[in-house]
Scaffold this active site. Structure first.
Site, PDB file in Angstrom:
ATOM      1  N   GLY A 243       0.555  -0.952   0.329  1.00  0.00           N
ATOM      2  CA  GLY A 243       0.088   0.076  -0.427  1.00  0.00           C
ATOM      3  C   GLY A 243       1.152   1.417  -0.033  1.00  0.00           C
ATOM      4  O   GLY A 243       1.577   1.200  -0.009  1.00  0.00           O
ATOM      5  N   GLY A 244       0.375   1.761   0.592  1.00  0.00           N
ATOM      6  CA  GLY A 244       1.134   3.425   0.048  1.00  0.00           C
ATOM      7  C   GLY A 244       2.164   3.763   1.558  1.00  0.00           C
ATOM      8  O   GLY A 244       3.418   4.333   0.706  1.00  0.00           O
ATOM      9  N   MET A 245       1.853   3.212   1.978  1.00  0.00           N
ATOM     10  CA  MET A 245       3.019   3.376   3.804  1.00  0.00           C
ATOM     11  C   MET A 245       4.126   1.925   2.885  1.00  0.00           C
ATOM     12  O   MET A 245       5.106   2.303   3.538  1.00  0.00           O
ATOM     13  CB  MET A 245       2.765   2.955   4.736  1.00  0.00           C
ATOM     14  N   GLY A 246       3.878   1.249   1.707  1.00  0.00           N
ATOM     15  CA  GLY A 246       4.829   0.098   1.952  1.00  0.00           C
ATOM     16  C   GLY A 246       4.355  -1.114   1.542  1.00  0.00           C
ATOM     17  O   GLY A 246       3.426  -1.400   0.768  1.00  0.00           O
TER      18      GLY A 246
ATOM     19  N   VAL B 244       5.011  -4.750   2.828  1.00  0.00           N
ATOM     20  CA  VAL B 244       5.572  -6.266   3.642  1.00  0.00           C
ATOM     21  C   VAL B 244       5.327  -7.779   3.213  1.00  0.00           C
ATOM     22  O   VAL B 244       4.367  -8.153   2.534  1.00  0.00           O
ATOM     23  CB  VAL B 244       4.234  -6.251   4.505  1.00  0.00           C
TER      24      VAL B 244
ATOM     25  N   LYS C 205       8.641  -5.660   6.062  1.00  0.00           N
ATOM     26  CA  LYS C 205       8.462  -4.044   5.691  1.00  0.00           C
ATOM     27  C   LYS C 205       9.278  -3.546   5.433  1.00  0.00           C
ATOM     28  O   LYS C 205      10.391  -2.762   5.959  1.00  0.00           O
ATOM     29  CB  LYS C 205       8.141  -3.482   7.079  1.00  0.00           C
TER      30      LYS C 205
ATOM     31  N   ASP D 298      -2.205   4.937  18.646  1.00  0.00           N
ATOM     32  CA  ASP D 298      -2.940   4.189  17.048  1.00  0.00           C
ATOM     33  C   ASP D 298      -4.047   2.419  17.957  1.00  0.00           C
ATOM     34  O   ASP D 298      -3.445   2.127  16.709  1.00  0.00           O
ATOM     35  CB  ASP D 298      -3.109   4.503  15.816  1.00  0.00           C
TER      36      ASP D 298
END
Length: 557
Positions: A25-28, A30, A45, A148
């Site tokens: 996704g946008g963050m990276g 895995v 990750k 979170d």
């Protein structure tokens, strides 16, 4: 990254062979990877920097994300706890490119995945709560706040036990000022604590609010403050009342104690653990497990958590206040501007959410694959001695569903019976707010005539039960002042119900309810709001004065 001699498959740091992608996704991304040095599978990750346009719009963003990723790994490496995901290693490329984080591979699904199949049994939720609380206590003792906590960030091992992960937005006590941008709303909007929305940091009680909201969702089967947009959810978190839990059994009073907006009034971690232990030991019938909850609605299962290996009943309607009032009174111009800036920034930052939450930076991939699927104990009070609520025949609506059902509280006789029951049980003839559903009614009632504090009560099946402490009544806020509910236009309910079904444009309404309260846009006078909602969150309401005069209409369009 280099390659191995075995078929040219890539190696990270000369040691970790990528096997398969678990999520992206946008963050990276895995990966499942093989640690060839220790001959074991791990989760690896790959932290992805933002695209060039994002960096151009927000200079320094790449460095900020890299710093947060490294901080995440170091935060987790400092913890050794059975319910905290284990970080084995961090790879920091010498060229300053994005780091890689090496973690244990959790064989299981997330709590979000589990909740897609339905609410948790209360004993299971209590066990889950104590395990996550144990992880938070370990983190707080090390000076780390998670920030979170939500269902997507709690994994369930295949062999049993919860694991708290995604510490990527955690705030070190000594690093918060360096790494948190001004106005940057960090966390998922529907699980973030209200004081964090207001910009307050450094309080472990905020993580406990998030845990309480997770447990509420887990047992009640719906989120009480989630709205159609992230901004609407933020405003609801700041001010909207939380419907008392009705299916959480012995956990209900704990949730009532925990989900209060003043962090100083929440139990601390040690007291919360004691309360959860007492709830676990309570007889099954110590607290009513429910009040005839509505029929569940099946929701599609979310995608699996990106680095977990796989081994909602219809919402009780929450109060939907006028957003202009809440933004103006609670957030103020500056705070709202900061929230808007934060939400705009989050659209650029990688996202990770729980069904519409606002992003998170951390172990998740942040592409929406982490979706939600998230003093003394308040005691049960005295029981009223009134008869079961009466009913009258309502006017036939124009929709396929009936306006009211036999025995419904949404009739003149039904409402008056509930109001009389509240008065007889408490000795107080005024309310701060009255919410009436078909099956039951909820009231916020001063603790005594003229008091500046109030408690919450539920009327069901001819009985009144105290649900716990409500809060304080601000003497400077006209719309919080108690009023006499007997003076509301209850005789007009059949006609108002018919008009609401006909005019509010809520297609196939599945929930009908009333709110009586003082309303800013009616000059702070007691006002009756007649609501219609459906399973797609379409909402409309009629607002009428105490004499029955309509003062506002909000349609679903």
């Amino acid at each position: 990254m280099n390659t191995s001699d075995d078929g040219g498959r890539p190696l990270v740091d000369g040691r970790f062979r990528l096997v398969s992608r678990l999520g992206s996704g946008g963050m990276g991304t895995v990966w499942r990877a093989r640690d060839i040095a220790l001959d074991r599978d791990v989760a690896l990750k790959e932290v992805r920097p933002p695209d060039p346009a994002a960096e151009e719009a927000h200079p320094g963003l790449t460095a900020q994300l890299r710093a947060r990723a490294i901080r995440e790994a170091r935060a987790l490496a400092r913890l050794s706890h059975p319910h905290v995901v284990t970080v084995h290693h961090i790879v920091e490329p010498a060229d300053g490119s994005a780091p890689w984080i090496v973690m244990e591979l959790v064989e299981g699904n997330s709590v979000a995945d589990r909740l897609a199949a339905g609410p948790l049994p209360v004993p299971e939720a209590i066990t889950l709560g104590r395990q996550v609380l144990g992880a938070l206590r370990a983190a707080h003792a090390a000076g780390i706040q998670h920030r979170d906590v939500k269902p997507a960030n709690v994994l369930l091992r295949a062999e049993g036990g919860a694991v708290l992960t995604d510490f990527g937005i955690a705030a070190f006590d000594e690093a918060t000022s360096r790494l948190t941008a001004s106005g940057d709303l960090i966390g998922s909007a529907d699980f973030i604590a209200p004081e964090r929305v207001r910009g307050e940091e450094g309080n472990p009680a905020s993580d406990l609010w998030s845990l309480g909201m997770l447990l509420y969702v887990a047992t009640e089967g719906h989120h009480p403050l989630r709205r159609a947009t992230s901004l609407a959810t933020v405003v609801a978190v700041l001010d909207d009342p939380i419907p008392p839990p009705v299916r959480s059994g012995a956990l209900g009073p704990v949730l009532t104690r925990l989900l209060v907006r003043d962090p100083a009034l929440r139990p601390d971690a040690a007291e919360l653990d004691r309360l959860l232990a007492e709830a676990a030991a309570a007889p099954a019938d110590a607290v009513p497990a429910g009040f005839g909850p509505p029929t569940p609605v099946a929701y599609p299962a979310p995608p699996p958590h990106p680095y977990a290996v796989p081994a909602r009943p219809r919402p009780v309607p929450a109060r939907v206040p006028d957003r202009r009032k809440r933004v103006a009174r609670l957030t103020g111009g500056l705070v709202l501007a900061a929230a808007l800036f934060a939400l705009a920034l989050v659209q650029v930052l990688p996202k990770g959410g729980d069904g519409g939450g606002t992003g998170g930076l951390g172990l998740g991939t942040g592409d929406g694959k982490q979706t939600g699927s998230t003093g003394s104990t308040g005691s049960t009070g005295s029981t009223g001695s009134t008869a079961s609520p009466g009913s009258t025949a309502g006017t036939a609506p124009t929709t396929t569903a009936p306006t009211t059902t036999a025995g419904s509280h949404l009739t003149p006789a039904g409402v008056r019976t509930a109001v009389a029951a509240f008065r007889d049980a408490t000795g107080v003839s005024t309310v701060k707010q009255l919410v009436v559903y078909e099956e039951y009614a909820v009231a916020e009632i001063p603790t005594k005539p003229g008091a500046s504090t109030y408690d919450r009560y539920i009327y069901r099946d001819g009985k009144v039960s105290r649900q716990g402490i409500g809060g304080t009544i601000s003497s400077s806020d006209p719309d919080e002042q108690p009023f006499d509910p007997t003076r509301m236009p209850w005789d007009d309910l059949p006609e108002l119900a018919e008009r609401a079904d006909r005019e509010l444009k809520v297609e196939s309404p599945t929930s009908r309810y009333l709110i009586a309260e003082r309303w800013t846009f009616n000059k702070d006078r007691p006002t009756l709001l007649v609501y219609r909602t459906n399973d797609y969150s379409a909402t409309g309401y009629l607002a009428v004065d105490a004499d029955g005069t309509q003062v506002h209409k909000e349609t679903a369009d």
